[in-house]
Design a protein around this motif. Structure first.
Motif, PDB file in Angstrom:
ATOM      1  N   ASP A   1      22.689  -7.300 -30.583  1.00 20.66           N
ATOM      2  CA  ASP A   1      23.089  -6.452 -29.461  1.00 20.66           C
ATOM      3  C   ASP A   1      22.723  -4.998 -29.781  1.00 20.66           C
ATOM      4  O   ASP A   1      23.409  -4.329 -30.556  1.00 20.66           O
ATOM      5  CB  ASP A   1      24.592  -6.590 -29.222  1.00 20.66           C
ATOM      6  CG  ASP A   1      25.048  -5.888 -27.946  1.00 20.66           C
ATOM      7  OD1 ASP A   1      24.317  -4.984 -27.472  1.00 20.66           O
ATOM      8  OD2 ASP A   1      26.126  -6.226 -27.425  1.00 20.66           O
TER       9      ASP A   1
ATOM     10  N   GLN B   1      21.281 -12.927 -18.925  1.00 23.43           N
ATOM     11  CA  GLN B   1      20.668 -11.625 -19.193  1.00 23.43           C
ATOM     12  C   GLN B   1      19.791 -11.182 -18.026  1.00 23.43           C
ATOM     13  O   GLN B   1      19.791 -10.010 -17.644  1.00 23.43           O
ATOM     14  CB  GLN B   1      19.845 -11.688 -20.483  1.00 23.43           C
ATOM     15  CG  GLN B   1      20.673 -11.708 -21.754  1.00 23.43           C
ATOM     16  CD  GLN B   1      19.819 -11.497 -22.989  1.00 23.43           C
ATOM     17  OE1 GLN B   1      18.615 -11.792 -23.002  1.00 23.43           O
ATOM     18  NE2 GLN B   1      20.431 -10.981 -24.043  1.00 23.43           N
TER      19      GLN B   1
ATOM     20  N   GLN C   1      20.468  -5.895 -21.506  1.00 24.29           N
ATOM     21  CA  GLN C   1      19.491  -6.261 -22.538  1.00 24.29           C
ATOM     22  C   GLN C   1      18.818  -7.575 -22.185  1.00 24.29           C
ATOM     23  O   GLN C   1      19.452  -8.505 -21.695  1.00 24.29           O
ATOM     24  CB  GLN C   1      20.177  -6.380 -23.901  1.00 24.29           C
ATOM     25  CG  GLN C   1      19.220  -6.751 -25.032  1.00 24.29           C
ATOM     26  CD  GLN C   1      19.846  -6.596 -26.401  1.00 24.29           C
ATOM     27  OE1 GLN C   1      20.616  -5.667 -26.631  1.00 24.29           O
ATOM     28  NE2 GLN C   1      19.507  -7.495 -27.323  1.00 24.29           N
ATOM     29  N   ILE C   2      17.544  -7.634 -22.450  1.00 30.96           N
ATOM     30  CA  ILE C   2      16.752  -8.848 -22.293  1.00 30.96           C
ATOM     31  C   ILE C   2      16.219  -9.253 -23.666  1.00 30.96           C
ATOM     32  O   ILE C   2      15.553  -8.455 -24.334  1.00 30.96           O
ATOM     33  CB  ILE C   2      15.565  -8.637 -21.333  1.00 30.96           C
ATOM     34  CG1 ILE C   2      16.050  -8.397 -19.905  1.00 30.96           C
ATOM     35  CG2 ILE C   2      14.599  -9.813 -21.385  1.00 30.96           C
ATOM     36  CD1 ILE C   2      16.647  -9.612 -19.240  1.00 30.96           C
TER      37      ILE C   2
ATOM     38  N   SER D   1      13.155  -7.574 -27.843  1.00 31.46           N
ATOM     39  CA  SER D   1      14.382  -7.266 -27.111  1.00 31.46           C
ATOM     40  C   SER D   1      14.180  -5.958 -26.359  1.00 31.46           C
ATOM     41  O   SER D   1      13.620  -5.002 -26.905  1.00 31.46           O
ATOM     42  CB  SER D   1      15.569  -7.138 -28.071  1.00 31.46           C
ATOM     43  OG  SER D   1      15.865  -8.394 -28.666  1.00 31.46           O
TER      44      SER D   1
END
Length: 730
Positions: free
Chosen positions: A379, A443, A400-401, A536
């Motif tokens: 994260d 997400q 977030q992806i 990310s």
């Protein structure tokens, strides 16, 4: 005395010097105006270094290409002067017969060159100054920035550069003219007009063979270019270029003889009106000037290609800017970079002790990054919030992806299954073994909510497709059809029929191509197997305005990963790592980058395209006007044997049209081939249609090239009318 004679010659030859003078004025004006672009930055409120840097970079690129432009204009001046000098051989011979020495003749020509150069320089600089003031408004539009304080700007640097370049050009021209005149013999000067009057038509069978060979070479060049593409300047590109250049020269070398042979055998055409005279005039002219016509054609091709592709690329940078700046900022972690050192025992055994130690350090760094990421559950927001007190002050919302890559299904398999690719063979090859990108549905929906767009439901065993790339549109549509299945994470997933176009990040060019939105259970299964995301992406919405938020974000990144001295020396404010942050892009940075590239490419395309276009048109105009003056005795004979004004004017119109349109037609053929290849390789991949740039190119050619054609026609018509006077009937 000599000065008086020089100025009288200029006034007497105003029709010859007119087109040349106007072209020089335009050349000087454009040269100054575009080189003054960097000075326009003081008109705008540039709050950051990036915006100021765009003006500086644009000025540097325009300055670099100004060297090429100066060479083109220098070629134009030298060629035009040489052409005018050759026309005036008999005049110079007369001066020598009357007792004038060669030094005096050279002095007259030098005065003429200096006078025309000085006047064109002064007028051109005045026009360039006016043009540069108007360009400041164009700059504001292209750069998407407000003009806070308008005032007249005079660029002293652009003035000096223009003055220096054209002073060198005219100095070289004056030297060239002096040497040329001193080299001529009196008998050559006096007999020049009679030699110029001879028709030169090549053997029709040799011309036919040359024409067929030229068409074959040009066709071969087109085929090579289409097969090879234009992604790199490799052997295939240079082969196609060489074939095109050789084919162009051979075509103009053989064209006149071939055309005459064909028309002579068409009796109904050849003996109609003044067609016989017209064809002989054109043939003589083309055979004499085939080299210059070939150069003109190639320069036209370069001008049209640069302008059309340049405007297409500029459109790519500004076309989808709204989708590229949805979020206030994007932080990217390129986790795939966290590979560490090699673990192959054979490779390690062959390494030196120093290299093995380097591999060990790489492993330790990779392990430390992985441990840090796992401690925060990958994260990024949690890591940054824990590292910087400015985080809570900065971020209102974030999403977030995590993009995983399937090792069960590749894009190559899908392209073969559906018969859909990117439209580019090399790009298809690059994607062939790449696994399909997988994104968890929760997400994706969080990101959709952040962007104010609808969410998607894939159920327990379904998938949806997200795509923002035109090149992958066909594959994405096929993959998203209801009932289609894909293996991912050890499960067979069925398409829900949903196809979305959700931008994943702030960027100038979107790179989301045929990504699968899958159930969270699939991603959880991959994590349980020890898989890490390839990449990310954390998108942010600020609590503050973007300007203030960007400053706070910079502080957050510095707190989370301070730059060591080595990184700081490279210009970075923080130390980029595979996780949590490798790259940072804010919406404002994307806007500046997009506007800057739009500005730079548009100006370069217009600068290069316009100068090359006026140079080629001026060369043709000067040749045609000189040819008309040299052919006055022939037109006088036509008038004396009863040809009326309409017949002579019709013949002249045909000559001018052929002389201007044949090089343009071949250049357009070259351009269509090159632009179609560039469109498939680049513009099409960026979602840019070539039709709009092609239309803009057509307008530029029609206005500039068409204006030179019309001026040449009416000026030639005026020369004939003034010479023949009452002998013209009808």
């Amino acid at each position: 005395m000599l000065a008086k004679l020089a100025f009288r010659n200029i006034r007497r030859s105003v029709k010859d010097y007119g087109v040349y003078f106007v072209t020089l004025v335009f050349g000087v004006a454009v040269f100054y105006a575009f080189n003054s672009v960097s000075s326009q930055s003081i008109l705008f409120d540039l709050e950051d270094e990036a915006s100021a840097g765009v003006f500086q970079m644009t000025g540097q690129f325009l300055g670099m290409f100004s060297v090429l432009i100066a060479c083109v204009l220098g070629f134009l001046v030298l060629y035009a002067n040489g052409f005018l000098i050759r026309r005036r051989k008999q005049e110079f011979g007369t001066y020598l017969v009357l007792g004038m020495n060669p030094a005096s003749v050279s002095a007259i020509v030098l005065m003429e060159t200096v006078a025309v150069g000085l006047v064109s320089l002064v007028v051109g600089l005045a026009l360039g100054f006016a043009l540069s003031q108007g360009m400041s408004f164009v700059t504001a539009g292209l750069f998407n920035i407000e003009m806070t304080q308008y005032r007249f700007i005079f660029s002293f640097d652009a003035f000096l550069l223009t003055l220096m370049c054209f002073a060198i050009i005219f100095a070289v021209t004056a030297l060239f003219n002096t040497v040329s005149i001193r080299r001529y013999k009196l008998i050559d000067l006096l007999s020049a007009r009679s030699r110029n009057a001879r028709f030169r038509v090549r053997n029709p069978w040799i011309s036919f063979a040359g024409f067929v060979a030229a068409v074959g070479l040009i066709t071969w060049a087109y085929a090579t270019l289409v097969e090879n593409g234009l992604l790199e300047f490799d052997d295939g590109f240079w082969k196609a270029t060489t074939l095109m250049v050789v084919g162009t020269f051979l075509l103009f070398w053989s064209l006149a003889g071939f055309a005459i042979a064909v028309i002579e055998r068409t009796r109904g055409v050849y003996f109609k009106g003044l067609m016989m005279f017209t064809m002989r005039q054109i043939a003589s002219k083309v055979n004499t000037a085939f080299v210059s016509l070939s150069v003109v054609c190639i320069m036209l091709f370069f001008s049209l290609t640069v302008f059309s592709t340049g405007m297409g690329l500029a459109r790519a940078f500004s076309g989808n800017i709204e989708d590229g700046t949805i979020y206030d900022a994007t932080l990217t972690a390129n986790v795939y970079l966290n590979q560490g050192g090699t673990h192959d025992s054979q490779e390690l055994a062959q390494m030196t002790e120093e290299d093995r130690e380097y591999q060990k350090v790489a492993d330790e760094k990779a392990a430390a990054v992985t441990a840090d990421a796992e401690a925060y559950g990958w994260d990024i927001a949690a890591k940054l919030a824990d590292s910087s007190p400015a985080w809570d002050e900065l971020v209102e919302r974030a999403a977030q992806i995590d993009a995983f890559v399937s090792d069960e299904t590749s894009y190559g398999e899908l392209m073969e299954r559906y018969g859909q690719g990117t439209g580019n063979a090399k790009q298809n090859e690059a994607l062939h073994n790449q696994g399909v990108t997988l994104i968890g549905v929760s997400q994706f929906n969080a990101l959709a909510e952040l962007a104010g767009r609808p969410t998607v439901d894939v159920g327990e065993d379904g998938y949806a497709v997200n795509n923002t790339l035109d090149a992958m549109k066909g594959l994405s549509e096929a993959l998203a059809r209801s009932g289609e299945t894909v293996v991912a994470g050890g499960r067979v997933l069925e398409s829900t029929g949903e196809l979305r176009s959700q931008p994943m990040e702030d960027t100038t060019f979107s790179a989301s191509g045929a990504e699968l939105i899958v159930p969270d259970a699939v991603i959880a299964g991959l994590r349980a197997q020890g898989a890490a995301p390839e990449q990310s992406i954390l998108n942010l919405m600020y609590k503050t305005d973007r300007a203030e938020g960007d400053k706070l974000l910079e502080q957050v990144l510095v707190d989370a990963s301070p730059a060591n001295p080595e990184v700081a020396a490279s210009g970075w404010k923080f130390s980029p790592k595979p996780w949590p942050v490798t790259l940072s892009f804010t919406a404002e940075e994307v806007l500046v980058q997009s506007g800057g590239m739009n500005l730079m490419i548009s100006y370069l395309a217009l600068y290069i395209g316009f100068v090359f276009l006026i140079a080629t048109a001026a060369i043709l105009a000067i040749q045609q006007l000189s040819e008309t003056s040299d052919s006055l005795p022939r037109y006088r004979v036509l008038a004396e044997i009863g040809c009326d004004r309409r017949m002579i004017v019709r013949s002249l119109r045909a000559q001018v049209l052929v002389y201007f349109l044949v090089p343009l037609s071949l250049a357009v053929c070259h351009t269509v081939c090159a632009v179609s290849v560039i469109s498939d390789a680049v513009l099409g991949q960026l979602g840019v249609s070539v039709l709009e740039p092609a239309f803009m190119t057509g307008v530029l050619v029609a206005v500039v090239y068409g204006a030179y054609l019309l001026v040449t026609y009416f000026a030639s018509k005026g020369i004939i009318r003034a010479s023949l006077g009452k002998k013209l009937v009808g």
